[in-house]
Design a protein around this motif. Structure first.
Motif, PDB file in Angstrom:
ATOM      1  N   ALA A   1       0.832  -1.212   0.000  1.00  0.00           N
ATOM      2  CA  ALA A   1       0.000   0.000   0.000  1.00  0.00           C
ATOM      3  C   ALA A   1       0.867   1.263   0.000  1.00  0.00           C
ATOM      4  CB  ALA A   1      -0.941  -0.006   1.206  1.00  0.00           C
ATOM      5  N   LEU A   2       1.928   1.264   0.801  1.00  0.00           N
ATOM      6  CA  LEU A   2       2.838   2.425   0.822  1.00  0.00           C
ATOM      7  C   LEU A   2       3.530   2.600  -0.520  1.00  0.00           C
ATOM      8  CD1 LEU A   2       4.397   2.143   4.379  1.00  0.00           C
ATOM      9  CD2 LEU A   2       3.155   4.103   3.456  1.00  0.00           C
ATOM     10  N   ASP A   3       3.950   1.497  -1.110  1.00  0.00           N
ATOM     11  CA  ASP A   3       4.613   1.560  -2.411  1.00  0.00           C
ATOM     12  C   ASP A   3       3.668   2.124  -3.467  1.00  0.00           C
ATOM     13  OD1 ASP A   3       6.886   0.982  -4.162  1.00  0.00           O
ATOM     14  OD2 ASP A   3       5.521  -0.508  -5.049  1.00  0.00           O
ATOM     15  N   GLU A   4       2.433   1.638  -3.494  1.00  0.00           N
ATOM     16  CA  GLU A   4       1.443   2.137  -4.456  1.00  0.00           C
ATOM     17  C   GLU A   4       1.152   3.621  -4.224  1.00  0.00           C
ATOM     18  OE1 GLU A   4      -0.103   0.847  -7.179  1.00  0.00           O
ATOM     19  OE2 GLU A   4       1.340  -0.785  -6.945  1.00  0.00           O
ATOM     20  N   HIS A   5       1.030   3.990  -2.957  1.00  0.00           N
ATOM     21  CA  HIS A   5       0.768   5.397  -2.621  1.00  0.00           C
ATOM     22  C   HIS A   5       1.910   6.284  -3.134  1.00  0.00           C
ATOM     23  CE1 HIS A   5      -0.413   8.934  -0.311  1.00  0.00           C
ATOM     24  NE2 HIS A   5       0.854   9.013   0.055  1.00  0.00           N
ATOM     25  N   CYS A   6       3.144   5.873  -2.868  1.00  0.00           N
ATOM     26  CA  CYS A   6       4.304   6.674  -3.280  1.00  0.00           C
ATOM     27  C   CYS A   6       4.455   6.705  -4.799  1.00  0.00           C
ATOM     28  CB  CYS A   6       5.572   6.153  -2.620  1.00  0.00           C
ATOM     29  SG  CYS A   6       5.595   6.440  -0.834  1.00  0.00           S
ATOM     30  N   CYS A   7       4.199   5.593  -5.464  1.00  0.00           N
ATOM     31  CA  CYS A   7       4.258   5.560  -6.935  1.00  0.00           C
ATOM     32  C   CYS A   7       3.228   6.508  -7.544  1.00  0.00           C
ATOM     33  CB  CYS A   7       4.055   4.143  -7.456  1.00  0.00           C
ATOM     34  SG  CYS A   7       5.477   3.074  -7.205  1.00  0.00           S
ATOM     35  N   PHE A   8       2.013   6.474  -7.006  1.00  0.00           N
ATOM     36  CA  PHE A   8       0.978   7.378  -7.504  1.00  0.00           C
ATOM     37  C   PHE A   8       1.360   8.830  -7.241  1.00  0.00           C
ATOM     38  CE2 PHE A   8      -2.745  10.039  -6.914  1.00  0.00           C
ATOM     39  CZ  PHE A   8      -3.337   9.924  -8.168  1.00  0.00           C
ATOM     40  N   ALA A   9       1.887   9.108  -6.048  1.00  0.00           N
ATOM     41  CA  ALA A   9       2.291  10.481  -5.713  1.00  0.00           C
ATOM     42  C   ALA A   9       3.377  10.960  -6.676  1.00  0.00           C
ATOM     43  CB  ALA A   9       2.775  10.546  -4.270  1.00  0.00           C
ATOM     44  N   ASP A  10       4.329  10.072  -7.012  1.00  0.00           N
ATOM     45  CA  ASP A  10       5.377  10.436  -7.974  1.00  0.00           C
ATOM     46  C   ASP A  10       4.781  10.775  -9.338  1.00  0.00           C
ATOM     47  OD1 ASP A  10       7.390  10.113  -6.138  1.00  0.00           O
ATOM     48  OD2 ASP A  10       8.066   8.174  -6.910  1.00  0.00           O
ATOM     49  N   MET A  11       3.881   9.909  -9.821  1.00  0.00           N
ATOM     50  CA  MET A  11       3.259  10.144 -11.132  1.00  0.00           C
ATOM     51  C   MET A  11       2.427  11.424 -11.119  1.00  0.00           C
ATOM     52  SD  MET A  11       2.164   6.404 -12.628  1.00  0.00           S
ATOM     53  CE  MET A  11       1.019   6.075 -11.313  1.00  0.00           C
ATOM     54  N   ASP A  12       1.735  11.659 -10.016  1.00  0.00           N
ATOM     55  CA  ASP A  12       0.908  12.853  -9.885  1.00  0.00           C
ATOM     56  C   ASP A  12       1.773  14.115  -9.902  1.00  0.00           C
ATOM     57  OD1 ASP A  12      -1.718  13.916  -9.577  1.00  0.00           O
ATOM     58  OD2 ASP A  12      -1.275  14.322  -7.460  1.00  0.00           O
TER      59      ASP A  12
END
Length: 149
Positions: free
Chosen positions: A107-118
């Motif tokens: 969940a943390l990895d997905e959150h951080c990946c999305f934040a990077d893309m955003d």
């Protein structure tokens, strides 16, 4: 230990003239200057500031000496990027409270990946807005300062 180790890594990777932000920079500076890094910190011109949000919790003398808005070279940076990231990730707490370690990490990895893309998606607009703001500041101060000649 961790802030000193982090600063050592920054010095090894980036070399001289580093400006870092730390919530308790005023106290950390005293520790740093008694550490094994003291000579390197002075030689490499390593400077620190208290981040903008945390600065108001410090006394007036500390603010004047250590607050980011009074540091030449800090520009408009508020040094609160990590705080914003931690604040955004707090929303995961309720979702991951009963999850396995693997699923918490996922969940943390997905959150951080999305934040990077955003952030990446908004980067061109961010750069453009900062450029426009810089031009406005330069123009305003040029006009203002020309009145004193």
């Amino acid at each position: 230990k961790y802030p000193i180790a982090s600063l050592k890594k920054l010095m090894d990777v980036f070399g001289p003239n580093i400006l870092y932000g730390y919530d308790i920079k005023c106290a950390f500076e005293k520790i740093l200057l008694r550490s094994s890094l003291a000579d390197d910190v002075k030689r490499l011109n390593i400077q620190g500031v208290v981040p903008a949000f945390h600065g108001h919790a410090h006394n007036q003398l500390c603010q004047v000496q250590h607050h980011s808005k009074y540091m030449v070279g800090a520009g408009k940076e508020d040094f609160e990027t990590c705080e914003r990231m931690f604040s955004e990730s707090n929303a995961l707490a309720a979702q991951t409270r009963n999850a396995t370690e693997f699923h918490r990490h996922q969940a943390l990895d997905e959150h951080c990946c999305f934040a990077d893309m955003d952030k990446y998606a908004g980067l061109s607009n961010f750069i453009h807005q900062n450029y426009v703001q810089a031009l406005l500041i330069i123009n305003t101060f040029t006009i203002f300062l020309s009145k004193f000649r």
